[in-house]
Motif scaffolding. Structure first.
Motif, PDB file in Angstrom:
ATOM      1  N   SER A  72       0.841  -1.192   0.000  1.00 12.77           N
ATOM      2  CA  SER A  72       0.000   0.000   0.000  1.00 12.77           C
ATOM      3  C   SER A  72       0.876   1.241   0.000  1.00 12.77           C
ATOM      4  CB  SER A  72      -0.888  -0.009   1.250  1.00 12.77           C
ATOM      5  OG  SER A  72      -1.521   1.231   1.419  1.00 12.77           O
ATOM      6  N   GLU A  73       0.499   2.210  -0.798  1.00 13.75           N
ATOM      7  CA  GLU A  73       1.306   3.424  -0.923  1.00 13.75           C
ATOM      8  C   GLU A  73       1.511   4.125   0.417  1.00 13.75           C
ATOM      9  OE1 GLU A  73      -0.707   5.456  -4.140  1.00 13.75           O
ATOM     10  OE2 GLU A  73       0.210   4.127  -5.628  1.00 13.75           O
ATOM     11  N   THR A  74       0.582   3.971   1.360  1.00  9.53           N
ATOM     12  CA  THR A  74       0.726   4.618   2.667  1.00  9.53           C
ATOM     13  C   THR A  74       1.624   3.836   3.623  1.00  9.53           C
ATOM     14  OG1 THR A  74      -1.294   3.579   3.480  1.00  9.53           O
ATOM     15  CG2 THR A  74      -1.511   5.775   2.522  1.00  9.53           C
ATOM     16  N   PHE A  75       1.998   2.605   3.278  1.00  8.01           N
ATOM     17  CA  PHE A  75       2.844   1.784   4.156  1.00  8.01           C
ATOM     18  C   PHE A  75       4.217   1.487   3.562  1.00  8.01           C
ATOM     19  CE2 PHE A  75      -1.342   1.045   5.876  1.00  8.01           C
ATOM     20  CZ  PHE A  75      -1.106   1.001   7.242  1.00  8.01           C
ATOM     21  N   ARG A  76       4.593   2.187   2.523  1.00  5.64           N
ATOM     22  CA  ARG A  76       5.893   1.945   1.893  1.00  5.64           C
ATOM     23  C   ARG A  76       7.029   2.518   2.735  1.00  5.64           C
ATOM     24  NH1 ARG A  76       4.155   2.910  -4.397  1.00  5.64           N
ATOM     25  NH2 ARG A  76       2.901   1.010  -4.515  1.00  5.64           N
ATOM     26  N   LYS A  77       8.237   2.017   2.456  1.00  5.61           N
ATOM     27  CA  LYS A  77       9.465   2.469   3.131  1.00  5.61           C
ATOM     28  C   LYS A  77       9.484   2.079   4.610  1.00  5.61           C
ATOM     29  CE  LYS A  77      11.007   4.712  -0.506  1.00  5.61           C
ATOM     30  NZ  LYS A  77      12.102   4.221  -1.272  1.00  5.61           N
ATOM     31  N   LYS A  78       8.813   0.969   4.949  1.00  6.06           N
ATOM     32  CA  LYS A  78       8.787   0.481   6.322  1.00  6.06           C
ATOM     33  C   LYS A  78       9.327  -0.954   6.422  1.00  6.06           C
ATOM     34  CE  LYS A  78       4.698   3.297   7.324  1.00  6.06           C
ATOM     35  NZ  LYS A  78       5.323   4.387   7.972  1.00  6.06           N
ATOM     36  N   GLY A  79       9.895  -1.466   5.312  1.00  6.14           N
ATOM     37  CA  GLY A  79      10.455  -2.816   5.317  1.00  6.14           C
ATOM     38  C   GLY A  79       9.458  -3.923   5.024  1.00  6.14           C
ATOM     39  N   ILE A  80       8.222  -3.572   4.729  1.00  6.38           N
ATOM     40  CA  ILE A  80       7.184  -4.581   4.478  1.00  6.38           C
ATOM     41  C   ILE A  80       7.480  -5.355   3.202  1.00  6.38           C
ATOM     42  CG2 ILE A  80       4.735  -4.910   3.933  1.00  6.38           C
ATOM     43  CD1 ILE A  80       4.199  -2.464   5.803  1.00  6.38           C
ATOM     44  N   GLY A  81       7.818  -4.663   2.129  1.00  6.05           N
ATOM     45  CA  GLY A  81       8.117  -5.336   0.857  1.00  6.05           C
ATOM     46  C   GLY A  81       9.292  -6.283   1.003  1.00  6.05           C
ATOM     47  N   ARG A  82      10.357  -5.822   1.623  1.00  3.36           N
ATOM     48  CA  ARG A  82      11.545  -6.652   1.831  1.00  3.36           C
ATOM     49  C   ARG A  82      11.203  -7.894   2.659  1.00  3.36           C
ATOM     50  NH1 ARG A  82      17.012  -5.951   1.415  1.00  3.36           N
ATOM     51  NH2 ARG A  82      16.679  -3.827   0.685  1.00  3.36           N
ATOM     52  N   ALA A  83      10.421  -7.714   3.721  1.00  2.00           N
ATOM     53  CA  ALA A  83      10.041  -8.847   4.571  1.00  2.00           C
ATOM     54  C   ALA A  83       9.194  -9.861   3.801  1.00  2.00           C
ATOM     55  CB  ALA A  83       9.294  -8.343   5.803  1.00  2.00           C
ATOM     56  N   MET A  84       8.271  -9.369   2.976  1.00  2.00           N
ATOM     57  CA  MET A  84       7.444 -10.287   2.188  1.00  2.00           C
ATOM     58  C   MET A  84       8.293 -11.059   1.187  1.00  2.00           C
ATOM     59  SD  MET A  84       3.788  -8.423   1.382  1.00  2.00           S
ATOM     60  CE  MET A  84       4.521  -7.405   0.122  1.00  2.00           C
ATOM     61  N   VAL A  85       9.201 -10.370   0.499  1.00  2.00           N
ATOM     62  CA  VAL A  85      10.072 -11.046  -0.471  1.00  2.00           C
ATOM     63  C   VAL A  85      10.916 -12.094   0.243  1.00  2.00           C
ATOM     64  CG1 VAL A  85      12.011 -10.745  -2.068  1.00  2.00           C
ATOM     65  CG2 VAL A  85      10.083  -9.148  -2.134  1.00  2.00           C
ATOM     66  N   ASP A  86      11.496 -11.739   1.375  1.00  2.00           N
ATOM     67  CA  ASP A  86      12.307 -12.706   2.131  1.00  2.00           C
ATOM     68  C   ASP A  86      11.488 -13.935   2.512  1.00  2.00           C
ATOM     69  OD1 ASP A  86      14.518 -11.036   1.959  1.00  2.00           O
ATOM     70  OD2 ASP A  86      14.322 -10.274   4.011  1.00  2.00           O
ATOM     71  N   GLU A  87      10.245 -13.729   2.936  1.00  2.00           N
ATOM     72  CA  GLU A  87       9.374 -14.843   3.315  1.00  2.00           C
ATOM     73  C   GLU A  87       9.050 -15.727   2.106  1.00  2.00           C
ATOM     74  OE1 GLU A  87       5.060 -15.651   5.475  1.00  2.00           O
ATOM     75  OE2 GLU A  87       6.008 -13.680   5.675  1.00  2.00           O
TER      76      GLU A  87
END
Length: 143
Positions: A72-87
């Motif tokens: 979500s554009e409001t939750f970017r730059k918080k490590g969420i994308g990186r954590a999902m990719v790692d998972e």
């Protein structure tokens, strides 16, 4: 990700500027079919019970692909994308998959920078071809 997540995931997709879905592949039935075939590798991220990120991830037994990686554009730059990719990558390792690819649209500056920052390799040594088997499965871009 479970099939019950579909409504929230689609709402997330539709909230992202420039996001592209396919009419059949990304329909409820298409996503349910994908998850049945790949039950352990697709990921959602939640905040206060709301899905704020998702990845469709599947493989053919040899090579995997990440589809619709988004936060979500409001939750970017918080490590969420990186954590999902790692998972997702860990789920693939458990299934003995050792190669993963993805496609990012050339005009997706945010996405392309994300993949570069994650250490993914931009390939210039091959051409990507696409053949449409079903003319009813058309692209839809969010404005």
């Amino acid at each position: 990700m479970e099939t019950a997540d579909y409504d929230q995931v689609k709402a997330l997709w539709m909230s992202i500027h420039g996001f592209c879905i396919r009419s059949i592949d990304d329909s409820r039935e298409g996503v349910e079919r994908f998850i049945r075939r790949n039950p352990t590798t697709s990921i959602v991220a939640e905040k206060d019970g709301q899905i704020v990120g998702s990845i469709l991830c599947g493989h053919d037994g040899r090579t995997a692909c990440l589809y619709h990686v988004c936060v979500s554009e409001t939750f970017r730059k918080k490590g969420i994308g990186r954590a999902m990719v790692d998972e997702a990558l860990e789920a693939l390792r458990l299934e003995k998959i050792s190669k993963v690819y993805l496609v990012a649209f050339t005009n997706n500056e945010v996405g392309n920078q994300f993949w570069k920052d994650m250490g993914w390799t931009f390939r210039e040594d091959f051409n990507y071809y696409d053949f449409k088997l079903n003319s009813e499965n058309h692209f839809e871009f969010n404005a």
